[in-house]
Design a protein around this motif. Structure first.
Motif, PDB file in Angstrom:
ATOM      1  N   ASP A 121      -6.980  10.425  -3.762  1.00 54.12           N
ATOM      2  CA  ASP A 121      -6.947  11.294  -2.593  1.00 54.12           C
ATOM      3  C   ASP A 121      -7.164  10.427  -1.355  1.00 54.12           C
ATOM      4  O   ASP A 121      -8.273  10.009  -1.057  1.00 54.12           O
ATOM      5  CB  ASP A 121      -8.049  12.356  -2.686  1.00 54.12           C
ATOM      6  CG  ASP A 121      -8.033  13.341  -1.523  1.00 54.12           C
ATOM      7  OD1 ASP A 121      -7.263  13.136  -0.566  1.00 54.12           O
ATOM      8  OD2 ASP A 121      -8.805  14.310  -1.576  1.00 54.12           O
ATOM      9  N   LEU A 122      -6.061  10.147  -0.655  1.00 54.95           N
ATOM     10  CA  LEU A 122      -6.095   9.302   0.543  1.00 54.95           C
ATOM     11  C   LEU A 122      -5.838  10.113   1.811  1.00 54.95           C
ATOM     12  O   LEU A 122      -5.400   9.573   2.821  1.00 54.95           O
ATOM     13  CB  LEU A 122      -5.047   8.189   0.421  1.00 54.95           C
ATOM     14  CG  LEU A 122      -5.387   7.054  -0.541  1.00 54.95           C
ATOM     15  CD1 LEU A 122      -4.135   6.339  -1.002  1.00 54.95           C
ATOM     16  CD2 LEU A 122      -6.344   6.083   0.117  1.00 54.95           C
ATOM     17  N   ARG A 123      -6.121  11.406   1.755  1.00 58.31           N
ATOM     18  CA  ARG A 123      -5.872  12.241   2.928  1.00 58.31           C
ATOM     19  C   ARG A 123      -6.675  11.741   4.130  1.00 58.31           C
ATOM     20  O   ARG A 123      -7.858  11.405   4.009  1.00 58.31           O
ATOM     21  CB  ARG A 123      -6.247  13.700   2.643  1.00 58.31           C
ATOM     22  CG  ARG A 123      -5.286  14.394   1.697  1.00 58.31           C
ATOM     23  CD  ARG A 123      -5.761  15.785   1.356  1.00 58.31           C
ATOM     24  NE  ARG A 123      -7.033  15.693   0.627  1.00 58.31           N
ATOM     25  CZ  ARG A 123      -7.905  16.696   0.555  1.00 58.31           C
ATOM     26  NH1 ARG A 123      -7.669  17.845   1.144  1.00 58.31           N
ATOM     27  NH2 ARG A 123      -9.027  16.541  -0.129  1.00 58.31           N
ATOM     28  N   ASN A 124      -5.980  11.682   5.266  1.00 57.53           N
ATOM     29  CA  ASN A 124      -6.590  11.278   6.543  1.00 57.53           C
ATOM     30  C   ASN A 124      -7.202   9.872   6.513  1.00 57.53           C
ATOM     31  O   ASN A 124      -8.081   9.562   7.312  1.00 57.53           O
ATOM     32  CB  ASN A 124      -7.637  12.299   7.005  1.00 57.53           C
ATOM     33  CG  ASN A 124      -7.043  13.671   7.179  1.00 57.53           C
ATOM     34  OD1 ASN A 124      -5.993  13.824   7.809  1.00 57.53           O
ATOM     35  ND2 ASN A 124      -7.672  14.680   6.601  1.00 57.53           N
ATOM     36  N   ALA A 125      -6.741   9.045   5.603  1.00 61.46           N
ATOM     37  CA  ALA A 125      -7.236   7.662   5.536  1.00 61.46           C
ATOM     38  C   ALA A 125      -6.561   6.817   6.622  1.00 61.46           C
ATOM     39  O   ALA A 125      -5.446   7.110   7.056  1.00 61.46           O
ATOM     40  CB  ALA A 125      -6.954   7.069   4.158  1.00 61.46           C
ATOM     41  N   THR A 126      -7.240   5.764   7.037  1.00 63.51           N
ATOM     42  CA  THR A 126      -6.669   4.808   7.974  1.00 63.51           C
ATOM     43  C   THR A 126      -6.092   3.659   7.160  1.00 63.51           C
ATOM     44  O   THR A 126      -6.834   2.897   6.539  1.00 63.51           O
ATOM     45  CB  THR A 126      -7.739   4.281   8.954  1.00 63.51           C
ATOM     46  OG1 THR A 126      -8.288   5.388   9.673  1.00 63.51           O
ATOM     47  CG2 THR A 126      -7.145   3.282   9.925  1.00 63.51           C
ATOM     48  N   LEU A 127      -4.756   3.583   7.153  1.00 62.99           N
ATOM     49  CA  LEU A 127      -4.049   2.575   6.360  1.00 62.99           C
ATOM     50  C   LEU A 127      -3.242   1.648   7.258  1.00 62.99           C
ATOM     51  O   LEU A 127      -2.315   0.987   6.799  1.00 62.99           O
ATOM     52  CB  LEU A 127      -3.127   3.272   5.353  1.00 62.99           C
ATOM     53  CG  LEU A 127      -3.789   4.331   4.457  1.00 62.99           C
ATOM     54  CD1 LEU A 127      -2.755   5.081   3.633  1.00 62.99           C
ATOM     55  CD2 LEU A 127      -4.841   3.693   3.562  1.00 62.99           C
ATOM     56  N   ASP A 128      -3.595   1.593   8.507  1.00 61.55           N
ATOM     57  CA  ASP A 128      -2.865   0.776   9.463  1.00 61.55           C
ATOM     58  C   ASP A 128      -3.003  -0.702   9.118  1.00 61.55           C
ATOM     59  O   ASP A 128      -4.104  -1.186   8.806  1.00 61.55           O
ATOM     60  CB  ASP A 128      -3.409   1.035  10.878  1.00 61.55           C
ATOM     61  CG  ASP A 128      -2.528   0.413  11.948  1.00 61.55           C
ATOM     62  OD1 ASP A 128      -1.305   0.352  11.749  1.00 61.55           O
ATOM     63  OD2 ASP A 128      -3.080  -0.029  12.974  1.00 61.55           O
ATOM     64  N   ALA A 129      -1.874  -1.409   9.146  1.00 62.06           N
ATOM     65  CA  ALA A 129      -1.820  -2.849   8.882  1.00 62.06           C
ATOM     66  C   ALA A 129      -2.273  -3.220   7.468  1.00 62.06           C
ATOM     67  O   ALA A 129      -2.683  -4.350   7.213  1.00 62.06           O
ATOM     68  CB  ALA A 129      -2.636  -3.615   9.924  1.00 62.06           C
ATOM     69  N   VAL A 130      -2.190  -2.272   6.540  1.00 65.40           N
ATOM     70  CA  VAL A 130      -2.559  -2.535   5.145  1.00 65.40           C
ATOM     71  C   VAL A 130      -1.386  -3.182   4.420  1.00 65.40           C
ATOM     72  O   VAL A 130      -0.229  -2.853   4.669  1.00 65.40           O
ATOM     73  CB  VAL A 130      -2.952  -1.208   4.450  1.00 65.40           C
ATOM     74  CG1 VAL A 130      -2.988  -1.352   2.943  1.00 65.40           C
ATOM     75  CG2 VAL A 130      -4.289  -0.718   4.961  1.00 65.40           C
ATOM     76  N   ARG A 131      -1.682  -4.080   3.462  1.00 61.60           N
ATOM     77  CA  ARG A 131      -0.659  -4.670   2.604  1.00 61.60           C
ATOM     78  C   ARG A 131      -0.693  -3.959   1.250  1.00 61.60           C
ATOM     79  O   ARG A 131      -1.548  -4.233   0.414  1.00 61.60           O
ATOM     80  CB  ARG A 131      -0.910  -6.170   2.440  1.00 61.60           C
ATOM     81  CG  ARG A 131      -0.594  -6.965   3.680  1.00 61.60           C
ATOM     82  CD  ARG A 131      -0.704  -8.471   3.454  1.00 61.60           C
ATOM     83  NE  ARG A 131      -2.023  -8.927   3.054  1.00 61.60           N
ATOM     84  CZ  ARG A 131      -3.025  -9.164   3.894  1.00 61.60           C
ATOM     85  NH1 ARG A 131      -2.870  -8.975   5.191  1.00 61.60           N
ATOM     86  NH2 ARG A 131      -4.187  -9.583   3.461  1.00 61.60           N
ATOM     87  N   PHE A 132       0.260  -3.031   1.074  1.00 61.73           N
ATOM     88  CA  PHE A 132       0.402  -2.288  -0.181  1.00 61.73           C
ATOM     89  C   PHE A 132       1.423  -2.950  -1.106  1.00 61.73           C
ATOM     90  O   PHE A 132       1.899  -2.319  -2.040  1.00 61.73           O
ATOM     91  CB  PHE A 132       0.887  -0.861   0.099  1.00 61.73           C
ATOM     92  CG  PHE A 132      -0.208   0.125   0.418  1.00 61.73           C
ATOM     93  CD1 PHE A 132      -1.230   0.380  -0.474  1.00 61.73           C
ATOM     94  CD2 PHE A 132      -0.192   0.820   1.614  1.00 61.73           C
ATOM     95  CE1 PHE A 132      -2.218   1.304  -0.192  1.00 61.73           C
ATOM     96  CE2 PHE A 132      -1.177   1.754   1.907  1.00 61.73           C
ATOM     97  CZ  PHE A 132      -2.192   1.995   1.006  1.00 61.73           C
ATOM     98  N   THR A 133       1.759  -4.191  -0.870  1.00 65.50           N
ATOM     99  CA  THR A 133       2.776  -4.875  -1.658  1.00 65.50           C
ATOM    100  C   THR A 133       2.463  -4.772  -3.157  1.00 65.50           C
ATOM    101  O   THR A 133       1.357  -5.117  -3.589  1.00 65.50           O
ATOM    102  CB  THR A 133       2.865  -6.361  -1.253  1.00 65.50           C
ATOM    103  OG1 THR A 133       2.971  -6.433   0.163  1.00 65.50           O
ATOM    104  CG2 THR A 133       4.054  -7.050  -1.893  1.00 65.50           C
ATOM    105  N   ASP A 134       3.445  -4.242  -3.916  1.00 63.41           N
ATOM    106  CA  ASP A 134       3.328  -4.087  -5.375  1.00 63.41           C
ATOM    107  C   ASP A 134       2.166  -3.181  -5.799  1.00 63.41           C
ATOM    108  O   ASP A 134       1.711  -3.241  -6.945  1.00 63.41           O
ATOM    109  CB  ASP A 134       3.198  -5.450  -6.069  1.00 63.41           C
ATOM    110  CG  ASP A 134       4.416  -6.335  -5.828  1.00 63.41           C
ATOM    111  OD1 ASP A 134       5.534  -5.792  -5.800  1.00 63.41           O
ATOM    112  OD2 ASP A 134       4.232  -7.553  -5.641  1.00 63.41           O
ATOM    113  N   ALA A 135       1.682  -2.343  -4.903  1.00 72.80           N
ATOM    114  CA  ALA A 135       0.604  -1.397  -5.245  1.00 72.80           C
ATOM    115  C   ALA A 135       1.183  -0.182  -5.960  1.00 72.80           C
ATOM    116  O   ALA A 135       2.385   0.081  -5.914  1.00 72.80           O
ATOM    117  CB  ALA A 135      -0.137  -0.966  -3.983  1.00 72.80           C
TER     118      ALA A 135
END
Length: 197
Positions: A121-135
């Motif tokens: 549950d990532l609702r309203n999370a701050t994911l700015d400038a995150v590296r989700f590569t291969d996540a």
């Protein structure tokens, strides 16, 4: 025997009987006071036990944790309640957040390469400038998250809900290439939540 001598034993008997009655009454009063005190103490103990049992039975509120800039490669946070915690600029490569409550969490600038967010549950999370590569974001709910400048190369998003997620146009185009499935919690199709054509 004079009448005076006859009256005296009767008076003593009456006095003794009266004294015994008074003793019984005093004992009853003392017993009542003791029971009232014991009753008050029992009520106090009972109330305390009720409060303690309610405190134990009720889940504790989540206290936001600060993992900012921590080195947490391969850490296991699966199934945890991490509401409003902060992982700003943390190295979380290969970490496991599957089925965790990450509502309102800040992952600003974090390295989440190869991390597992399945069912999170990532609702309203701050994911700015995150590296989700291969996540892995399979069946994750990102509704209302801020993911501008996030990198999604090779990210698995089957069944993920991106409703009202703020992403750059190039990231949206990339995500739409692999978007499929429906989120089992919200019932929304991934492609529709990304506004894919």
């Amino acid at each position: 025997m004079s009448s005076r001598q006859v009256d005296t034993p009767v008076s003593q008997q009456q006095t003794q009987w009266l004294a015994q009655c008074l003793a019984v009454v005093q004992t009853a009063v003392v017993q009542t006071q003791i029971w009232q005190q014991k009753g008050a103490i029992a009520c106090f103990i009972w109330g305390g036990l009720c409060i303690i049992s309610l405190w134990i039975a009720t889940p504790l509120p989540a206290f936001a944790d600060d993992y900012n800039r921590d080195f947490l490669v391969g850490a296991d946070f699966s199934g945890k309640n991490l509401i409003d915690s902060s992982f700003t600029k943390a190295n979380l490569r290969g970490s496991n957040f599957s089925h965790s409550d990450l509502h309102g969490v800040s992952f600003f600038g974090a390295n989440l390469e190869g991390a597992n967010f399945e069912g999170a549950d990532l609702r309203n999370a701050t994911l700015d400038a995150v590296r989700f590569t291969d996540a892995n974001l399979t069946n994750a709910n990102l509704e209302g998250a801020f993911a501008f400048n996030a990198k999604f190369g090779g990210t698995i998003i089957d069944g993920a809900d991106f409703t009202n997620v703020d992403v750059r146009q190039d990231a949206q185009t990339l995500l739409c290439q692999s978007a499929k499935g429906k989120n089992p919690v919200t019932g929304r199709e991934t492609r529709r939540t990304l506004n894919c054509d």
